[in-house]
Scaffold this motif. Structure first.
Motif, PDB file in Angstrom:
ATOM      1  N   TYR A  45     -42.880 -53.751  27.099  1.00 34.01           N
ATOM      2  CA  TYR A  45     -44.421 -53.598  27.315  1.00 34.01           C
ATOM      3  C   TYR A  45     -45.015 -54.245  26.064  1.00 34.01           C
ATOM      4  O   TYR A  45     -44.678 -54.030  25.077  1.00 34.01           O
ATOM      5  CB  TYR A  45     -44.693 -52.146  27.274  1.00 34.01           C
ATOM      6  CG  TYR A  45     -46.053 -51.616  27.281  1.00 34.01           C
ATOM      7  CD1 TYR A  45     -46.923 -52.317  27.882  1.00 34.01           C
ATOM      8  CD2 TYR A  45     -46.606 -50.609  26.177  1.00 34.01           C
ATOM      9  CE1 TYR A  45     -48.374 -51.845  27.802  1.00 34.01           C
ATOM     10  CE2 TYR A  45     -47.800 -50.415  26.210  1.00 34.01           C
ATOM     11  CZ  TYR A  45     -48.807 -50.897  27.003  1.00 34.01           C
ATOM     12  OH  TYR A  45     -50.063 -50.574  27.022  1.00 34.01           O
ATOM     13  N   ARG A  47     -48.121 -54.644  24.177  1.00 36.38           N
ATOM     14  CA  ARG A  47     -49.197 -53.989  24.287  1.00 36.38           C
ATOM     15  C   ARG A  47     -50.516 -54.652  24.022  1.00 36.38           C
ATOM     16  O   ARG A  47     -51.788 -54.492  24.465  1.00 36.38           O
ATOM     17  CB  ARG A  47     -49.075 -52.867  22.840  1.00 36.38           C
ATOM     18  CG  ARG A  47     -48.489 -51.633  23.177  1.00 36.38           C
ATOM     19  CD  ARG A  47     -48.610 -50.570  22.174  1.00 36.38           C
ATOM     20  NE  ARG A  47     -47.750 -49.572  22.329  1.00 36.38           N
ATOM     21  CZ  ARG A  47     -48.003 -48.241  21.829  1.00 36.38           C
ATOM     22  NH1 ARG A  47     -49.354 -48.044  21.456  1.00 36.38           N
ATOM     23  NH2 ARG A  47     -47.038 -47.308  22.037  1.00 36.38           N
ATOM     24  N   GLN A  50     -51.635 -55.970  26.906  1.00 38.35           N
ATOM     25  CA  GLN A  50     -51.706 -55.134  28.137  1.00 38.35           C
ATOM     26  C   GLN A  50     -50.747 -55.430  29.264  1.00 38.35           C
ATOM     27  O   GLN A  50     -51.114 -55.617  30.498  1.00 38.35           O
ATOM     28  CB  GLN A  50     -53.114 -54.681  28.369  1.00 38.35           C
ATOM     29  CG  GLN A  50     -53.641 -53.759  27.322  1.00 38.35           C
ATOM     30  CD  GLN A  50     -53.159 -52.330  27.390  1.00 38.35           C
ATOM     31  OE1 GLN A  50     -53.440 -51.701  28.124  1.00 38.35           O
ATOM     32  NE2 GLN A  50     -52.268 -51.986  26.388  1.00 38.35           N
ATOM     33  N   GLY A 113     -50.771 -50.015  36.675  1.00 41.20           N
ATOM     34  CA  GLY A 113     -51.842 -51.060  36.136  1.00 41.20           C
ATOM     35  C   GLY A 113     -52.433 -51.642  37.650  1.00 41.20           C
ATOM     36  O   GLY A 113     -51.811 -51.117  38.538  1.00 41.20           O
ATOM     37  N   CYS A 234     -53.078 -52.465  32.550  1.00 46.72           N
ATOM     38  CA  CYS A 234     -52.565 -51.136  32.487  1.00 46.72           C
ATOM     39  C   CYS A 234     -53.336 -50.170  32.056  1.00 46.72           C
ATOM     40  O   CYS A 234     -54.622 -50.063  31.568  1.00 46.72           O
ATOM     41  CB  CYS A 234     -51.647 -51.158  31.331  1.00 46.72           C
ATOM     42  SG  CYS A 234     -50.244 -52.358  31.602  1.00 46.72           S
ATOM     43  N   ASP A 236     -55.068 -46.709  30.928  1.00 43.51           N
ATOM     44  CA  ASP A 236     -55.462 -46.354  29.702  1.00 43.51           C
ATOM     45  C   ASP A 236     -54.335 -45.107  29.080  1.00 43.51           C
ATOM     46  O   ASP A 236     -54.127 -45.030  27.817  1.00 43.51           O
ATOM     47  CB  ASP A 236     -56.932 -45.814  29.376  1.00 43.51           C
ATOM     48  CG  ASP A 236     -57.725 -46.928  29.586  1.00 43.51           C
ATOM     49  OD1 ASP A 236     -57.499 -47.878  29.252  1.00 43.51           O
ATOM     50  OD2 ASP A 236     -59.116 -46.482  30.030  1.00 43.51           O
ATOM     51  N   ASN A 239     -50.268 -45.830  26.961  1.00 50.97           N
ATOM     52  CA  ASN A 239     -50.241 -45.788  25.429  1.00 50.97           C
ATOM     53  C   ASN A 239     -49.830 -44.078  25.175  1.00 50.97           C
ATOM     54  O   ASN A 239     -49.045 -43.962  24.299  1.00 50.97           O
ATOM     55  CB  ASN A 239     -51.218 -46.240  24.673  1.00 50.97           C
ATOM     56  CG  ASN A 239     -51.408 -47.884  24.701  1.00 50.97           C
ATOM     57  OD1 ASN A 239     -50.415 -48.441  25.473  1.00 50.97           O
ATOM     58  ND2 ASN A 239     -52.310 -48.386  24.115  1.00 50.97           N
TER      59      ASN A 239
END
Length: 993
Positions: A45, A47, A50, A113, A234, A236, A239
């Protein structure tokens, strides 16, 4: 004739809105990888971008598979069908039961996503096929008014091992955009909807080839089969699912709870996992990541075996349990638990097995040591629970400690003593299979089993199992088996309290001992002992001078003797003030043991030097003043005074120990008498209470069974009190019996306390060595991996810089940039080459090493640091001409370590003088490394070679100990030597004879 028409929204309803959440969706994709006979399924992943990437090395899909299976909803392709054959299997692996059966697991991707690029490559009959790629925008399926057959999914096939490039992905995105424009022109979607979808598609930027080559793991489709999902935009909540609750770091995040333990790796008897999982979370801009579901995070089989209680066995087709129960270390074999809710008829759920363990929440009641108990309790707080595995693959959400499907905590809130078990203290597995438990069916949204008769029976059987376990083994006033737990738990609590008191007393003594040691070394360092002796001699001199004012000769003679006596008495007092009694009643750490040994040597040295010199000085003063004043002094009286002094000191010291020993003996005797009296009184009271029940018994028409029950109720308290009293008395007798002493071969008395202390010290040293060895092993492995990876990276950079030069030759604008990159890379590359001598695999033969080469190597390694701190690294002619026969991988790190330490201390040097490190040698083959930095403290001379000792802030204390060990294996030794000329610290490396 009318027909059903399916709206595109059905995909969203069956997929994203059906799945419980992102962790469940990922779990579904893991199961699909399992069904595809993958050995690995891994998530990366990114970040910052995304981008969520899920890759497996399974059998992959052909273009026909993708179009006729993957894109078909509720496909029956995992069942026998005359139109579509069963999916492929891997003949080189055991047959795997199918985990996904509803054909909607792939739709779970939309929960992660809104857009996905799928790249897959199949292997069939040992031959790798073409690469297939497809692009899907799931947001389109949320649009109202579109039928499913109107949605266009771009699918492309690439020859052989060709991986789609960024341009190929752009082409598929354009095809998707054209289909959206067509839908807009036909008024199937609104202008705003089309605009938003097109913007979203354009923002999706993924280069599969680049990512395949940069991500860890051997999962590239260039040489292997498999399926990769590149998911963008992705959700929200992703995370938040990863990070969990920031306020409670002891609680695992939702994603960890759902994905950890995908296969059964908990129990010692578990089968080899069919597929390994990984989840790497890249939170920064570099290649570093957090491994969220690694094996180290979860409960290991070794840890599982360490837990206090174990329950392992089988539930048959009628729900009856038969297996083994272990309470602490006491085993109950072939234990049976009856379930009668189904009237002993065959169950719908079928046979299954259980293997679980239970940890006592309070470490006072646990068999584990406090450190391990704390570690396991922390892990159970995160991952504790009862996991259900179907053919070795976890069924969600069972195992999540917030999903208490057997009502453990609800029952404990009613009565903790009756139900006993807490869900967060349990770790274990319930093992089912498709063969025997086909009626246990998962819900469409993967939120557990459908609550049919089979599930209700499974739940009832397990709830009954734990309630009966509590009754059989843990409940107060239970049967004979509960006595085992209760007595062992009581014993653990008593041992804990006794150990706590002992440790408290030991800590007080140890703190006092360490404080006295530190004060002694402080006094040695600042010269206080010498000053006290000098002050004493000055005072004695003044006293003797004052005799000149005494007119009477006899009075003057007596005054001289008295002043001499006073001086000698003060010297004895000074000796005793700096004398530290041997450690007693506590275990010394390795460092404190070394400090104690240094103290003994230093104290003996001070006694032989300063105190003997002081006594001689007193003799000279007395003699000089006696001659000066022409006094007749009785030598007998002087000797008597001296003997009196020694005798008084001996009696005073011994009297203190005598009084202490007598006091302890009397206290122990008093406590033993008081305890035995209390035990006898309690037993007497219990017997009297039992006898008082006799008149109240009604025995006229009692049956034999009632009589025996009456006898049991009366005798039980007496027997219990008797057993308790005898247990305590046996322990007291054992303790008193252990108070012994005997004489050794020299007639010296040895006590059991000395033997115990020696054993405990040895144990402490072994534990310290064990932990240090583990840390050292991990460090070595890490360095080896870093060297390997760094080497691979540098090779790639070399190739890239060569390619860049070709561009620089054409375009002069980037020529300056190229030169800067090349210059910095060459500097980095030089450091990689410095690692080469440390790798023994490259130097398997001994060789003659010129010491001049060592000097050049050190210059290369430390060039930046010695220039920055204005340090001179010099060598003598003798060092340059010297030779060593051995491995570079042994000698180079030793010199690096010593010089590194020297640089560290030289940069702290307070004065402005030159900072020098000098290498020199002597004809006998000894090499020296000297510096003029801060001196090594007296009590550190030997300690600096002890593992774990360091005066550096945050230092590991490993370098010099390792250097000493490896040099000894090469028949060399390293030690502190007398500082060479103009130097303050010198290390000597010399061959052993």
């Amino acid at each position: 004739m009318a027909k059903f028409v399916t709206r595109a929204r059905a995909i969203d309803l069956l997929g994203r809105q059906q799945i419980a959440g992102i962790p469940t969706a990922i779990n579904e994709l893991f199961k699909n990888a399992h069904d595809a006979y993958a050995d690995h399924v891994e998530v990366d992943y990114l970040r910052k971008d995304q981008i969520f990437i899920l890759r497996d090395d399974g059998l992959g899909m052909t273009k026909e598979d993708f179009e006729n299976r993957w894109l078909v909803l509720a496909t029956e392709s995992k069942f026998a069908n005359h139109k579509i054959p069963l999916p492929p299997t891997d003949s080189n692996k055991p047959l795997r039961p199918i985990m996904g059966e509803k054909g909607i697991g792939r739709l779970a991707i939309a929960s992660i996503g809104k857009q996905v690029l799928i790249v897959t490559r199949a292997i069939r009959n040992g031959e790798l096929g073409n690469t297939v790629a497809a692009f899907i925008n799931w947001a389109l399926f949320e649009s109202p008014g579109i039928n499913l057959d109107q949605v266009v999914i771009p699918v492309k096939e690439f020859s052989g091992s060709i991986i789609p490039s960024l341009a190929d992905v752009e082409a598929m995105k354009n095809e998707s955009i054209l289909s959206l424009l067509s839908l807009f022109r036909n008024s199937d979607i609104t202008k705003e909807n089309a605009r938003d979808l097109i913007t979203e598609i354009k923002n999706f930027r993924v280069d599969p080839l680049s990512l395949m080559q940069s991500l860890p793991g051997a999962l590239s489709l260039e040489n292997h089969s498999g399926t990769h999902f590149y998911i963008g935009s992705c959700d929200d909540s992703l995370n938040a699912n990863i990070d969990g609750n920031d306020k409670d770091k002891d609680e695992a995040s939702t994603l960890e709870k759902m994905l950890v333990g995908f296969t059964n790796t908990i129990t010692p008897q578990h089968a080899k996992p069919s597929v390994k999982t990984a989840f790497r979370d890249y939170r920064g801009n570099d290649d570093t990541y957090f491994d969220l579901i690694g094996e180290d995070a979860f409960i290991s089989p070794h840890e599982f075996e360490k837990v206090d209680h174990h329950f392992r066995g089988e539930f048959d087709d009628f729900g009856q349990f038969r297996g083994d129960v272990t309470i602490y270390d006491h085993e109950f074999s072939d234990h049976k638990i009856i379930w009668n809710e189904n009237s002993f008829k065959r169950t719908a759920c079928g046979r299954f097995s259980i293997d679980c363990a239970y940890l006592q929440g309070d470490h006072k009641q646990s068999y584990l040591d406090p450190i391990l108990h704390s570690q396991l309790k922390s892990k159970l707080n995160r991952y504790g629970g009862l996991y259900i595995y179907k053919d070795g693959i976890r069924i969600l959400p069972y195992g999540d400690n917030n999903y208490d499907f057997l009502d453990f905590e609800r029952n404990r809130s009613k009565s903790a003593s009756y139900y006993f078990f807490s869900y967060r203290r349990i770790i274990g597995t319930v093992n089912i299979s498709k063969e025997f438990n086909d009626n246990l069916t998962e819900k469409a949204g993967r939120e557990g089993f459908i609550e049919n008769q089979a599930y209700r029976q499974l739940r009832s059987i397990l709830k009954n199992f734990f309630v009966q376990l509590a009754a059989d083994f843990f409940r107060e006033k239970g049967g004979e088996s509960t006595d085992v737990f209760l007595s062992l738990r009581k014993e653990r609590e008593k041992m804990y309290r006794a150990r706590e008191q002992r440790e408290k007393r030991a800590k007080e003594r140890k703190d006092k001992f360490v404080a006295e040691l530190n004060a002694f070394f402080q006094n040695v360092q600042n010269g206080k002992i010498q000053k006290d002796i000098a002050d004493l001699l000055t005072k004695t001199r003044k006293n003797l001078q004052s005799i000149s004012s005494i007119k009477d000769v006899d009075d003057a003679s007596n005054a001289l003797i008295n002043y001499e006596f006073e001086a000698r008495k003060s010297l004895v007092y000074l000796r005793m003030r700096n004398k530290i009694l041997a450690p007693r009643g506590f275990v010394l750490s390795k460092e404190n043991r070394r400090n104690w040994e240094v103290y003994l040597e230093e104290y003996e040295s001070i006694s032989n030097k300063y105190f003997l010199e002081a006594e001689a000085a007193v003799d000279h003063l007395v003699s000089d003043y006696q001659k000066s004043f022409k006094l007749e002094v009785s030598q007998r009286k002087r000797i008597e005074k001296h003997v009196e002094l020694i005798s008084d000191e001996a009696k005073d010291t011994t009297k203190k120990r005598y009084d202490e020993a007598r006091s302890i003996a009397e206290e122990v005797s008093s406590r033993v008498r008081k305890l035995t009296q209390e035990l006898m009184e309690n037993l007497e009271q219990t017997i009297r209470s039992a006898k008082l029940q006799l008149p109240t018994l009604k025995l006229t028409e009692s049956e034999d069974s009632q009589i025996f029950e009456s006898i049991r109720s009366i005798e039980s308290p007496i027997i219990e009190e008797k057993d308790y009293a005898n247990l305590i008395l046996e322990n007291i007798i054992h303790q008193l019996d252990n108070i012994y002493w005997e004489k050794d071969e020299q007639g010296k008395i040895i006590t059991n306390a000395q033997i115990t202390d020696a054993i405990e010290e040895e144990l402490e040293e072994v534990k310290e060595k064990m932990y240090a060895d583990i840390e050292l092993t991990q460090l070595g492995l890490a360095v080896n991996i870093i060297h390997h990876e760094f080497n691979s990276t540098v090779n790639s950079l070399r190739s890239g810089i060569r390619d860049l030069k070709r561009w620089a030759d054409i375009d002069t604008k980037i020529d300056t940039t190229y030169k800067n990159i090349r210059s910095n890379f060459e500097h980095l590359d030089s450091y990689l080459s410095l690692l080469t001598p440390f790798n023994r695999r490259l130097y398997r033969r001994e060789e003659v090493i010129r010491c001049e080469e060592i000097y050049v190597f050190l210059q290369d390694v430390f060039k930046g640091r010695i220039e920055r701190h204005n340090i001179q690294l010099n060598r003598t002619k003798g060092f340059s001409q010297s030779r060593i026969n051995g491995y570079r991988s042994i000698f180079y790190p030793v010199f690096v370590n010593v010089v590194d330490n020297a640089i560290h201390w030289l940069k702290t040097k307070a004065d402005d003088g030159p900072r020098v490190i000098r290498l020199h040698a002597t004809d006998d083959g000894t090499l020296y490394i000297s510096n003029n930095g801060p001196q090594v403290a007296v009590n550190d001379y030997e300690k600096i070679f002890e593992l774990g000792f360091s005066r550096k802030a945050g230092g590991r204390g490993m370098g010099l100990q390792i250097s000493k060990e490896v040099l000894r294996n090469a028949s060399y030794d390293i030690s502190l030597s007398e500082p060479r000329k103009d130097m303050t610290v010198t290390f000597a490396i010399k061959p052993l004879k």
